[in-house]
Design a protein around this motif. Structure first.
Motif, PDB file in Angstrom:
ATOM      1  N   ASP A   7      42.583  26.217  42.363  1.00 52.36           N
ATOM      2  CA  ASP A   7      42.493  26.032  40.969  1.00 52.36           C
ATOM      3  C   ASP A   7      41.498  27.075  40.429  1.00 52.36           C
ATOM      4  OD1 ASP A   7      42.476  25.514  38.377  1.00 52.36           O
ATOM      5  OD2 ASP A   7      41.880  23.313  38.845  1.00 52.36           O
ATOM      6  N   SER A   9      40.763  27.808  37.325  1.00 55.78           N
ATOM      7  CA  SER A   9      40.319  27.200  36.049  1.00 55.78           C
ATOM      8  C   SER A   9      39.000  26.750  36.067  1.00 55.78           C
ATOM      9  CB  SER A   9      41.400  26.262  35.484  1.00 55.78           C
ATOM     10  OG  SER A   9      41.363  24.919  36.112  1.00 55.78           O
ATOM     11  N   GLU A  33      46.076  29.521  40.946  1.00 57.74           N
ATOM     12  CA  GLU A  33      46.593  29.245  39.488  1.00 57.74           C
ATOM     13  C   GLU A  33      45.721  28.970  38.453  1.00 57.74           C
ATOM     14  OE1 GLU A  33      51.147  27.446  40.238  1.00 57.74           O
ATOM     15  OE2 GLU A  33      49.422  25.999  40.827  1.00 57.74           O
ATOM     16  N   GLY A  34      45.984  29.381  37.185  1.00 50.35           N
ATOM     17  CA  GLY A  34      44.878  29.108  36.367  1.00 50.35           C
ATOM     18  C   GLY A  34      43.633  30.131  36.332  1.00 50.35           C
ATOM     19  N   ALA A  37      41.169  30.531  33.398  1.00 54.43           N
ATOM     20  CA  ALA A  37      41.755  29.994  32.288  1.00 54.43           C
ATOM     21  C   ALA A  37      40.771  29.754  31.118  1.00 54.43           C
ATOM     22  CB  ALA A  37      42.344  28.771  32.734  1.00 54.43           C
ATOM     23  N   PRO A  42      42.006  34.851  29.256  1.00 53.04           N
ATOM     24  CA  PRO A  42      42.416  34.653  30.536  1.00 53.04           C
ATOM     25  C   PRO A  42      42.981  35.481  31.325  1.00 53.04           C
ATOM     26  CG  PRO A  42      43.731  33.257  29.076  1.00 53.04           C
ATOM     27  CD  PRO A  42      42.626  34.329  28.127  1.00 53.04           C
ATOM     28  N   GLY A  43      43.057  35.307  32.543  1.00 51.95           N
ATOM     29  CA  GLY A  43      43.970  36.021  33.834  1.00 51.95           C
ATOM     30  C   GLY A  43      43.289  37.258  34.097  1.00 51.95           C
ATOM     31  N   THR A  71      47.835  34.662  35.095  1.00 51.38           N
ATOM     32  CA  THR A  71      47.016  33.724  35.659  1.00 51.38           C
ATOM     33  C   THR A  71      47.268  33.053  37.028  1.00 51.38           C
ATOM     34  OG1 THR A  71      48.301  32.138  34.320  1.00 51.38           O
ATOM     35  CG2 THR A  71      46.540  33.261  33.002  1.00 51.38           C
ATOM     36  N   THR A  72      48.392  33.703  37.774  1.00 55.22           N
ATOM     37  CA  THR A  72      48.723  32.998  38.832  1.00 55.22           C
ATOM     38  C   THR A  72      48.847  34.442  39.797  1.00 55.22           C
ATOM     39  OG1 THR A  72      50.019  31.352  38.033  1.00 55.22           O
ATOM     40  CG2 THR A  72      50.313  31.800  40.206  1.00 55.22           C
TER      41      THR A  72
END
Length: 338
Positions: A7, A9, A33-34, A37, A42-43, A71-72
Motif C-alpha cells: 500500500d 498510500s 497501489e496508491g 496517494a 499523486p503517482g 499510482t500502481t
C-alpha cells in the motif's frame, strides 16, 4: 510468481524507492497501489519514474505501470548486473534519491559499478549531494559499504541540470553497527552556495548563522558555484563530532528573506546540538534499510518521524527483521533485530 502486495498510500516516494531497493536485493517482486496517494500530485513523478526505469535496467526486470502519474506499479526484478550506467532525470528531480535506490543493489552485485546521474543535486525535498558525501556515505562505510560520489555540476531546483558520478564496490559483508553516541564536538562550519545570484544574499545568511551558532569568520564560507541551467542558493552547516558528521541545509526561495532561510537552518542545528541523539531525523530514515540488510543495528535520533515508521513497516514485509523504537526522554533509540 506471487507478488508482495504493498500500500503506497501510507507514505510518499520513499516507500516506492525502498520497495524497489528491497526487491532488487531480495529478488522479490511486488505490486504497489496508491503510490503517493496523499500528495498534492499523486503517482509517479519524473524522479520516481527514473528510479523505476533504472531498477529495471540494472536487473533486466519486468515492469507495468511505469508512466508519469501512475499510482500502481508492478515490478519483478532479475539479477542485478554491475557495470557502467547513465540515467537522465530530465528535470530538477533528485539524482540522490535515484542513487540511494540503486546503491544497495550494486554493493551486492558481482563487480564494481560506475553510475552517472543527471538532474537535480540540491533539492529542498531530498538529500543533496553534499549530505550524501559528508554524512550518508561515511555512515555506510561504518556498516561496510565502499562507495563514493563526485559532484560534477550543481543542479538547483527548479531548473536542475546538475550531474554526479558515483562509484560502488561489491560488499562481501555488512557489519551490524551502533550509532549511539556522537562524541565531543569538533567543529561547526557554514557555507553559502551561490549560483548566478548576488553574493549579498549569502553574506546575509552567513551573518545570521555566525551569530546564532557563535561561529568565527574562519568558520564561514561564501562559495560561488558554476551555474548549471538556472540560479540557486543553498546554505550548508557541517557539524562534526568525534564519531559522526551531520550536514544541515536550507534553500533560498523567492519571496523568503535570506535571514529567514538561515534562521531555519540554525534552529535545526540547535535542536540537534541540544539533544543527545547521534543521527539527525533525515539520516535516521535512511539508515533503516542498510541496517536491515546487515541483519541488525541501532542508532539514537532526535525524533521518530512518520517517514521512519512507515519505512520500517515496509522493510519488515521484505526482510525477516523487527524494527523497534522508544524514547528515553532525551533521544529516540531505534533498533533493528533479526
Amino acid at each position: 510468481m506471487e507478488l508482495l502486495q504493498l500500500d503506497g498510500s501510507q507514505g510518499g516516494g520513499q516507500l516506492l524507492r525502498s520497495a524497489l531497493t528491497l526487491s532488487l536485493c531480495t529478488g522479490t517482486g511486488f505490486l504497489m497501489e496508491g503510490i503517493r496517494a496523499g500528495r498534492p500530485r499523486p503517482g509517479l513523478m519524473r524522479q520516481h519514474l527514473t528510479a523505476v526505469q533504472a531498477a529495471c535496467a540494472i536487473s533486466g526486470g519486468e515492469i507495468q505501470g511505469a508512466t508519469l502519474g501512475s499510482t500502481t506499479l508492478r515490478f519483478v526484478p532479475g539479477p542485478v548486473t554491475a557495470g557502467e550506467y547513465t540515467f537522465v532525470i530530465g528535470t530538477a528531480g533528485s539524482t540522490m534519491l535515484v542513487l540511494q535506490t540503486l546503491l544497495p543493489a550494486f554493493w551486492q552485485a558481482r563487480g564494481a559499478t560506475r553510475l552517472r546521474l543527471e538532474g537535480g543535486t540540491h533539492n529542498p525535498l531530498a538529500p543533496n549531494a553534499d549530505f550524501i558525501a559528508e554524512t550518508y556515505l561515511p555512515a555506510l562505510r561504518r556498516i561496510g559499504v565502499c562507495a563514493s560520489v563526485e559532484l560534477e555540476s550543481h543542479g538547483f531546483y527548479p531548473a536542475g541540470g546538475g550531474a554526479v558520478t558515483a562509484s560502488v564496490e561489491p560488499c562481501t559483508k555488512l557489519e551490524q553497527t551502533v550509532f549511539a553516541s556522537r562524541g565531543s564536538l569538533v567543529s561547526i562550519r557554514a557555507t553559502a552556495l551561490m549560483s548566478a545570484l548576488s553574493a549579498s544574499i549569502g553574506r546575509r545568511e552567513l551573518f545570521v548563522l555566525g551569530k546564532r551558532l557563535d561561529l568565527s569568520e574562519e568558520d564561514l564560507e561564501l562559495r560561488s558555484v558554476r551555474p548549471a541551467t538556472g540560479p540557486g542558493n543553498a546554505v550548508l552547516v557541517r557539524v562534526e563530532h568525534e564519531d559522526h558528521v551531520e550536514l544541515f541545509t536550507g534553500y533560498g526561495e523567492r519571496g523568503v528573506a535570506a535571514e529567514k532561510v538561515a534562521e531555519r537552518v540554525a534552529t535545526a542545528v540547535r535542536h540537534y546540538l541540544d539533544s543527545q541523539a547521534c543521527v539527525s531525523e533525515h539520516l535516521a530514515d535512511q539508515l533503516l534499510l542498510p541496517m536491515a540488510l546487515a541483519g541488525g543495528g541501532e542508532f539514537t535520533t532526535c525524533t521518530a518521524s512518520d517517514h521512519l515508521t512507515s519505512n520500517a513497516a515496509l522493510i519488515e514485509k521484505f526482510l525477516p527483521v523487527e524494527i523497534s523504537w522508544k524514547s528515553d526522554g532525551e533521544a529516540w533509540r531505534v533498533r533493528v533485530d533479526l
